[in-house]
Design a protein around this motif. Structure first.
Motif, PDB file in Angstrom:
ATOM      1  N   ILE A   1       0.566  -1.281  -0.077  1.00 46.37           N
ATOM      2  CA  ILE A   1      -0.264   0.461  -0.125  1.00 46.37           C
ATOM      3  C   ILE A   1       0.799   1.304  -0.348  1.00 46.37           C
ATOM      4  O   ILE A   1       0.401   2.295  -0.554  1.00 46.37           O
ATOM      5  CB  ILE A   1      -1.231  -0.172   1.286  1.00 46.37           C
ATOM      6  N   TYR A   2       1.783   1.275   0.887  1.00 44.28           N
ATOM      7  CA  TYR A   2       2.961   2.503   0.431  1.00 44.28           C
ATOM      8  C   TYR A   2       4.347   2.234  -0.026  1.00 44.28           C
ATOM      9  O   TYR A   2       5.119   1.012   0.536  1.00 44.28           O
ATOM     10  CB  TYR A   2       3.585   2.604   2.401  1.00 44.28           C
ATOM     11  N   GLU A   3       4.539   2.479  -1.589  1.00 47.65           N
ATOM     12  CA  GLU A   3       5.779   1.669  -2.470  1.00 47.65           C
ATOM     13  C   GLU A   3       6.880   2.023  -1.742  1.00 47.65           C
ATOM     14  O   GLU A   3       7.111   3.512  -1.359  1.00 47.65           O
ATOM     15  CB  GLU A   3       5.954   1.960  -3.891  1.00 47.65           C
TER      16      GLU A   3
ATOM     17  N   ALA B   1       0.881   7.594   7.766  1.00 42.22           N
ATOM     18  CA  ALA B   1      -0.986   7.688   7.534  1.00 42.22           C
ATOM     19  C   ALA B   1      -1.523   8.343   7.420  1.00 42.22           C
ATOM     20  O   ALA B   1      -2.652   8.423   6.651  1.00 42.22           O
ATOM     21  CB  ALA B   1      -0.728   8.912   9.328  1.00 42.22           C
ATOM     22  N   GLU B   2      -0.915   9.644   6.743  1.00 43.24           N
ATOM     23  CA  GLU B   2      -1.850  10.862   5.755  1.00 43.24           C
ATOM     24  C   GLU B   2      -2.131   9.616   4.155  1.00 43.24           C
ATOM     25  O   GLU B   2      -2.802  10.239   3.467  1.00 43.24           O
ATOM     26  CB  GLU B   2      -1.237  11.839   5.165  1.00 43.24           C
ATOM     27  N   HIS B   3      -1.351   8.657   3.934  1.00 43.01           N
ATOM     28  CA  HIS B   3      -1.215   8.318   2.471  1.00 43.01           C
ATOM     29  C   HIS B   3      -2.055   6.693   3.141  1.00 43.01           C
ATOM     30  O   HIS B   3      -3.454   6.553   2.531  1.00 43.01           O
ATOM     31  CB  HIS B   3       0.501   7.639   1.931  1.00 43.01           C
TER      32      HIS B   3
ATOM     33  N   THR C   1      -5.754   5.757   1.163  1.00 44.11           N
ATOM     34  CA  THR C   1      -5.255   4.873   0.183  1.00 44.11           C
ATOM     35  C   THR C   1      -7.062   4.039   0.239  1.00 44.11           C
ATOM     36  O   THR C   1      -7.863   3.302   0.065  1.00 44.11           O
ATOM     37  CB  THR C   1      -4.638   4.216   0.170  1.00 44.11           C
ATOM     38  N   LEU C   2      -7.098   4.349   2.309  1.00 45.56           N
ATOM     39  CA  LEU C   2      -8.366   3.232   2.767  1.00 45.56           C
ATOM     40  C   LEU C   2      -9.953   3.901   2.410  1.00 45.56           C
ATOM     41  O   LEU C   2     -10.602   3.176   3.312  1.00 45.56           O
ATOM     42  CB  LEU C   2      -7.879   3.086   4.361  1.00 45.56           C
TER      43      LEU C   2
ATOM     44  N   ARG D   1      -2.153  -5.494   3.652  1.00 44.50           N
ATOM     45  CA  ARG D   1      -2.327  -6.413   3.447  1.00 44.50           C
ATOM     46  C   ARG D   1      -2.550  -6.787   1.823  1.00 44.50           C
ATOM     47  O   ARG D   1      -2.197  -7.165   1.002  1.00 44.50           O
ATOM     48  CB  ARG D   1      -1.374  -7.975   3.929  1.00 44.50           C
ATOM     49  N   VAL D   2      -3.933  -6.177   2.463  1.00 43.89           N
ATOM     50  CA  VAL D   2      -4.935  -7.571   1.290  1.00 43.89           C
ATOM     51  C   VAL D   2      -5.401  -5.856  -0.432  1.00 43.89           C
ATOM     52  O   VAL D   2      -5.486  -6.665  -0.859  1.00 43.89           O
ATOM     53  CB  VAL D   2      -6.213  -8.213   1.838  1.00 43.89           C
ATOM     54  N   LEU D   3      -5.297  -4.900   0.109  1.00 42.82           N
ATOM     55  CA  LEU D   3      -6.264  -4.070   0.362  1.00 42.82           C
ATOM     56  C   LEU D   3      -5.158  -3.850  -1.376  1.00 42.82           C
ATOM     57  O   LEU D   3      -5.985  -3.720  -3.201  1.00 42.82           O
ATOM     58  CB  LEU D   3      -5.925  -3.042   0.843  1.00 42.82           C
ATOM     59  N   PRO D   4      -4.149  -4.266  -2.041  1.00 39.19           N
ATOM     60  CA  PRO D   4      -3.177  -3.959  -3.057  1.00 39.19           C
ATOM     61  C   PRO D   4      -4.269  -4.357  -4.304  1.00 39.19           C
ATOM     62  O   PRO D   4      -3.436  -4.486  -5.144  1.00 39.19           O
ATOM     63  CB  PRO D   4      -1.342  -3.868  -2.814  1.00 39.19           C
TER      64      PRO D   4
END
Length: 583
Positions: A196-198, A244-246, A250-251, A520-523
């Motif tokens: 989620i955070y590259e 936290a912002e990123h 995304t969520l 973990r799952v979202l991407p």
């Protein structure tokens, strides 16, 4: 001069003198009336300022809970108390005595029915029942050990704690040497799993730990950085803020899916708002600016979802954008920003606007302020009458919505008719005198229809306290710890995280474990199925995932196919559940 003219002259002079004195008396009378009017005006202003000062003093220095001696109220208004109890008994005699509605009355320890939940101390808890790992410490006597027969131990259980260790995840991607047809060798390395955070340095479990610490338990990042430093982990708070912002932004796709479902299926949306300080954008070389004021709205959708939304302005336009298209019940306070919503500005032309459900706790608070500052007997009597409404609702809390609705029609409706008839008479006497008493009765009269709305359906609540508690346990507690949000974007990201954590609490999920799994799952998850990741559906979704993949701190995730009719993910909704069950 003739002798006869002297008495005539004296009479005329006397009459002129009398006229002059009458004019003086009239002038003084007029002036006295003016002075008395000014005195009464100043006296009223003094009493109003005195009451306002007393109210401010109590808000600042005294506990904010609306506490009042109910026994004293019952003594003061014994006749009213007896009348209300007699009315409730007579009207509720049929329903309270019936047993065919399937409701089980709560009973006390001696078997007698009790309408009030009583709490007794549970004593020392059974620590072994917690299922925690145990470490046994045996205390032996050096003099008796080996000389006397040891027949057993007297065991005592205590809670101990060890610092949870932070660990390093070593992401080892295999490299293979392959040989082409022409005999040349080529090195192939397995692709890095999606994140989620590259190119970040924090694993999903650690990101979830940071977010839970701040947005669940209210710990500022700078204090968390000090705690990590004491464990030997160097992580500055600016890095935490970026994560936290990123991650929060995304969520937001999951929160949007929750809000969309709530607008389509919810029976009643309960909302409230509170302010928060927003740090302004710095102007290079310019002076420092004061923080702006933004607003967080919380929305409770039955027992399904809790979501927060940040709005830079507390306006009717912002409220309409949040609830656009919703046609059910909306429970809120009587703030003017909601007027446009109930006029129909948020629905298409010709469609029915949402129904307003007012909050009796807000109404009661105004009477409490009037009673506590002015000692007015009518305000105190209003508190007694409202207390009876809350007592009845407490007694009916365990009933099914239909049964609760029937009780309200038989008992509560006549009591409300009597209350508003009495309040109209009082308001007619005090409406011209500005002050807390006129404000309290004016509020009740103006909000009469909305205050009676809970009679329409047994699923509607008498008060909106759950929304206030949601704000208090998140935004209000948090702003005392971290003072302000870095920007509007950061505030919206925080609202998304607050939404997911509050929904986890609603569905009894471990917020940190949930966030770690979803990050973990979202991407890997399809865009059109984000609702499956909402806390309400997460238990069913997680059961369909590969448990071995989830146990690993990193790695690819295999997305299961959409739920079939044989194994449905979403339960059919023949009717919305009672909001009381969600509280």
């Amino acid at each position: 001069m003739p002798v006869e003219s002297a008495p005539q002259t004296e009479l005329e002079a006397a009459l002129r003198r009398v006229a002059e004195l009458e004019a003086v008396v009239s002038s003084m009378t007029t002036e006295l009336k003016t002075v008395r009017a000014e005195r009464d005006k100043l006296r009223r202003a003094y009493e109003q300022l005195k009451a306002h000062l007393e109210l401010l003093r109590r808000r600042i220095f005294v506990a904010k809970a609306e506490r009042i001696d109910t026994s004293q109220l019952e003594m003061e208004f014994a006749e009213t108390t007896a009348k209300l109890e007699k009315l409730a008994k007579e009207l509720g005699e049929d329903s309270d005595g019936a047993s065919d509605d399937g409701a089980e009355s709560r009973s006390s320890d001696d078997g007698r029915p009790s309408g009030k939940r009583t709490s007794k101390g549970s004593g020392r808890p059974n620590l072994r029942a917690l299922g925690l790992p145990e470490e046994r410490v045996e205390i032996l006597d050096d003099e008796l050990e080996g000389k006397a027969e040891r027949i057993g131990f007297e065991e005592t259980y205590l809670l101990g704690r060890r610092r949870v260790g932070t660990f390093v995840v070593v992401l080892a991607r295999a490299t293979y040497k392959t040989t082409a047809e022409d005999g040349s060798a080529e090195l192939v390395t397995v692709d890095k799993p999606k994140e989620i955070y590259e190119r970040g340095m924090l694993a999903p479990s650690f990101i979830a730990y940071l977010l839970t610490k701040k947005f669940r338990w209210g710990m500022p990042f700078h204090r968390l950085a000090l705690e990590l430093a004491s464990e030997g982990v160097s992580l500055d708070d600016s890095t935490m803020c970026r994560y936290a912002e990123h991650v929060g932004a995304t969520l937001g796709c999951v929160v949007d899916a929750m809000a969309t479902e709530a607008k389509q299926k919810a029976f009643c949306l309960s909302t409230d708002a509170t302010g928060a300080a927003i740090q302004p954008v710095r102007i290079p070389g310019g002076p420092r600016q004061a923080c702006a004021k933004g607003h967080f709205f919380v929305v409770l959708a039955d027992k399904d979802h809790v979501f927060f939304e940040y709005q830079p302005k507390h306006t009717s336009e912002a409220v309409c954008s949040m609830f656009r298209g919703f046609k059910g019940y909306i429970q809120a306070d009587a703030h003017c920003v909601y007027d446009a919503l109930f006029r129909g500005d948020a629905v298409a032309e010709g469609e029915k606007p949402p129904d307003e459900v007012a909050c009796w706790s807000h109404c009661r608070r105004k009477f409490w302020e009037a009673a506590i500052t002015t000692k007015d007997p009518t305000a105190r009597e209003a508190l007694l009458r409202i207390r009876m409404l809350f007592k009845l609702e407490e007694d009916w809390a365990d009933l099914a919505p239909k049964q609760r609705h029937d009780r309200r029609q038989r008992v509560t409706r006549p009591m409300l008719d009597d209350f508003f008839a009495w309040a109209e008479g009082v308001f007619a006497r005090v409406r011209d005198v500005r002050g807390p008493v006129a404000t309290a009765f004016g509020y009740a009269i103006r909000q009469r229809e909305a205050l009676r709305r809970f009679l329409d359906d047994g699923r509607l609540r008498l008060e909106n306290n759950a929304a206030e508690r949601a704000l208090r346990s998140s935004i209000a507690i948090g702003r005392k710890a971290w003072l302000f949000f870095g920007s509007d974007d950061h505030a919206q990201s925080a609202a998304n995280l607050f939404s997911l954590i509050a929904s986890c609490q609603l569905h009894h999920l471990d917020a940190e474990a949930y966030l770690a799994d979803v990050i973990r799952v979202l991407p890997y998850w399809p865009r059109d199925r984000y609702l499956e990741l909402a806390p309400k559906y997460w238990a069913a979704t997680r059961a369909r995932l590969d448990a071995r993949q989830l146990e690993r701190p990193l790695g690819p995730i295999t997305v299961p196919p959409p739920a079939s009719e044989q194994y449905p993910l979403f339960e059919p909704r023949s009717s919305a559940p009672a909001r009381g069950d969600a509280r």
